[in-house]
Design an enzyme around this catalytic site. Structure first.
Site, short mmCIF file in Angstrom:
data_model
loop_
_atom_site.label_atom_id
_atom_site.label_comp_id
_atom_site.label_asym_id
_atom_site.label_seq_id
_atom_site.Cartn_x
_atom_site.Cartn_y
_atom_site.Cartn_z
N HIS A 1 33.88 37.08 37.08
CA HIS A 1 34.78 38.17 36.70
C HIS A 1 35.41 37.96 35.33
O HIS A 1 35.53 38.90 34.53
CB HIS A 1 35.87 38.31 37.76
CG HIS A 1 36.71 39.54 37.61
ND1 HIS A 1 37.85 39.58 36.84
CD2 HIS A 1 36.55 40.78 38.11
CE1 HIS A 1 38.36 40.80 36.89
NE2 HIS A 1 37.59 41.55 37.65
N ASP B 1 41.96 34.41 34.29
CA ASP B 1 40.97 34.89 35.23
C ASP B 1 40.23 33.70 35.85
O ASP B 1 40.82 32.64 36.04
CB ASP B 1 40.00 35.84 34.50
CG ASP B 1 39.55 37.00 35.36
OD1 ASP B 1 38.80 36.75 36.32
OD2 ASP B 1 39.93 38.15 35.08
N SER C 1 40.28 46.60 36.58
CA SER C 1 40.09 45.30 35.93
C SER C 1 39.57 45.47 34.51
O SER C 1 39.69 44.56 33.70
CB SER C 1 39.09 44.45 36.70
OG SER C 1 39.69 43.57 37.58
#
Length: 598
Positions: A193, A160, A345
């Protein structure tokens, strides 16, 4: 990535706003309803890629010199190799069409695939209602599962934007990672994120701090593959995935949409599976049916709400394997905060956490067996059995852990294997494409090819194929033997006897090939863009077909057909010569030329 970003606590309030860039294969990040912020792979935009770069995987056994020759014909050069899966990152000259070269190379029988080095990007975010507790944990019966397993001893790789190592619910849980975006060891979260995803999987649990997670005792391996905006390339993701597999990660989470369409990522996911690991992936947040093909190399997850209904924004289709909670997931935020997030996600890392619980309770189970147990214990939702909205159903941590705990490695069935081409009795020469068929009740780990008892190469992804330079052995009889192995070591073999005739074919073949240019026609007036199409035939076989325009080499293919998009905008007015040269395996050559006028 997919998130609808959180309201964080007052001491760390931050609204994350991810701007749309000019690339489009997406990290599964946008919640349906965030109009204007959705990047559109699966919508209406054209996917974008790293300029001047493509990804190529040669067949195992292809000599480096042969690959170099194939690439050089298009002006390409290998600048990097992802060693674990044999994929080359190829740099092309300026003003060369990456799409055209990738399309031409895809037809080469000595290459397994050629594809664009796609960019993946975040699609945007909006606020989601604040949740004061993690409803999703009891929904998947995680507290019951914790009686048997909390994920201890399992490392989960988070591919990520990095992870906040100083977060109070993540500090001390991280193992060493790597930054494939900058090429260094700095895995600080540059977007936010990655920290949300990491907390969903394995935030510290039962520590009187912050949030609980599915696998609170699991370790986190931060693997940064994206920029501060969240965009990253297929090559970075594949490198990160194989790197993590080589360093002991048993689970990897890719909160990206569309990665299952990449041959490079499929190869990397299979590499991890061969090492006993599993990869979880987001289904995407467009709320529409997607026609991606299914694959057993990764677990693709759609999102559900607190009523066990697929969220309106979760994508669906034949590629979906499972469903998991993805709306209002309470997790960690970059900078030490907490909040709720929504998107596939987070349904993906919820599933990754359940996989970690299963692997921790029974480390002896193979990856395929864990995957099968995860699917068979899921809570059936929607139509009976598998369906395109929920896959096999909602992940059930308690049932999956119990099934894993009571299971033993049980695969005693050997694979089946055969050399499908060349067939026994065939005569071969030069560079030979060898195809192998292999199947197993659980899954093939690898296929080895031996020539006269000596190992040539291994292939780990179907369809299994090799390239063999037959000039390395003496003319005469040769035996090709394929061995197929499954994950627990069961194997089977099959052989084909062929006759090598390099010297004989070179001395006896004197027939010149024929070459034809079908488009454009001789004497034609051409526009700003012209598709040049040519073909060749030979009594034995066409080795190569080369295109020259005004004496300059434009393209060479190994085979009997060629298609080239000629951009004539910078060409001068007047007459131009288009010429093709066909060569057979004995070196006989034929030329065909036409004249066109701009």
């Amino acid at each position: 990535m997919n998130d609808t970003t959180m309201n964080v606590r007052p001491h760390g309030f931050r609204r994350v706003s991810l701007q749309r860039r000019n690339v489009s294969l997406v990290l599964a990040l946008a919640l349906a309803g965030s109009a204007g912020s959705m990047a559109a792979y699966g919508a209406n935009d054209t996917p974008a890629w790293v300029p001047g770069r493509i990804l190529v995987q040669p067949r195992p056994g292809l000599p480096e010199a042969a690959l170099e020759k194939i690439l050089k014909a298009h002006g390409g050069k290998s600048i990097e190799r992802i060693e674990a899966i044999g994929v080359h990152v190829v740099q092309l000259p300026p003003n060369v069409s990456e799409k055209a070269v990738a399309a031409l190379l895809s037809k080469n029988k000595h290459l397994k695939f050629a594809e664009l080095d796609m960019l993946l990007e975040p699609a945007g975010s909006v606020n989601d209602p604040y949740f004061s507790k993690a409803w999703h944990l009891p929904k998947i019966q995680a507290p019951t599962a914790w009686d048997a397993s909390t994920g201890a001893g399992v490392t989960v790789a988070i591919l990520d934007s990095g992870v906040d190592a100083s977060h109070p619910d993540l500090a001390g849980k991280l193992v060493s990672g790597w930054n494939f975006y900058d090429g260094n060891s700095n895995t600080t979260d540059v977007n936010g994120h990655g920290t949300k995803v990491a907390g969903t999987v394995a935030a510290a649990t039962n520590n009187a701090t912050g949030v609980a997670a599915v696998a609170g005792a699991a370790k986190i391996m931060p693997v940064r593959v994206s920029s501060s905006s969240g965009s990253g390339s297929l090559s970075a993701i594949a490198s990160g995935l194989t790197w993590a597999a080589d360093r002991g990660a048993r689970v990897a989470n890719l909160s990206f949409y569309g990665v299952s369409t990449s041959s490079t990522i499929v190869s990397a996911a299979q590499y991890m599976k061969n090492k006993g690991g599993l990869v979880t992936v987001s289904a995407g947040n467009y709320g529409t049916e997607t026609t991606f093909a299914s694959t057993d190399t990764m677990i693709i997850v759609s999102a559900t709400d607190s009523n066990d209904a697929k969220t309106s924004w979760s994508s669906y289709g034949n590629y979906v394997d499972l469903a998991a909670p993805g709306a209002g997931i309470w997790t960690t935020a970059n900078g030490g905060g907490y909040g709720s997030v929504s998107g596939t996600s987070f349904s993906s890392p919820v599933t990754a956490g359940v996989v970690a619980l299963m692997m921790a309770v029974n480390p002896t189970l193979g990856a395929s067996q864990v995957q099968q147990l995860l699917q068979s214990t899921a809570k059936d939702l929607g139509a009976a059995g598998w369906d395109k909205y929920y896959g096999y159903g909602l992940v059930n941590a308690a049932a999956a852990v119990q099934a894993a705990k009571g299971s033993a490695p049980s695969d005693s069935t050997a694979p089946s294997v055969s050399v499908s081409s060349p067939t026994s009795g065939s005569t071969v020469k030069g560079l030979v494409a060898i195809n192998v068929s292999a199947a197993d009740n659980v899954g093939i780990s690898r296929v080895d090819l031996l020539v006269n008892g000596s190992k040539l190469a291994s292939d780990t992804t179907a369809p299994y194929g090799f390239s063999w330079d037959s000039t390395t052995v003496a003319d005469g009889n040769a035996t090709l033997t394929a061995y197929a192995y499954d994950a627990v070591g069961n194997y089977a073999s099959s052989s084909a006897a062929v006759k090598v005739a390099n010297a004989a074919s070179a001395s006896t073949d004197t027939v010149v090939p024929t070459a034809t240019i079908s488009s454009p026609t001789n004497g034609a007036n051409i526009g700003s863009k012209v598709t040049v199409s040519a073909s060749a035939s030979d009594n034995v076989g066409v080795a190569s077909l080369s295109l020259y325009i005004d004496g300059q080499l434009k393209s060479t293919v190994n085979g009997s057909s060629l298609s080239y998009l000629w951009n004539t905008r910078k060409e001068s007015g007047g007459t131009h010569t288009v010429q093709v040269v066909a060569k057979d395996t004995a070196g006989n050559a034929a030329t065909r030329s036409i004249s066109v006028t701009k």
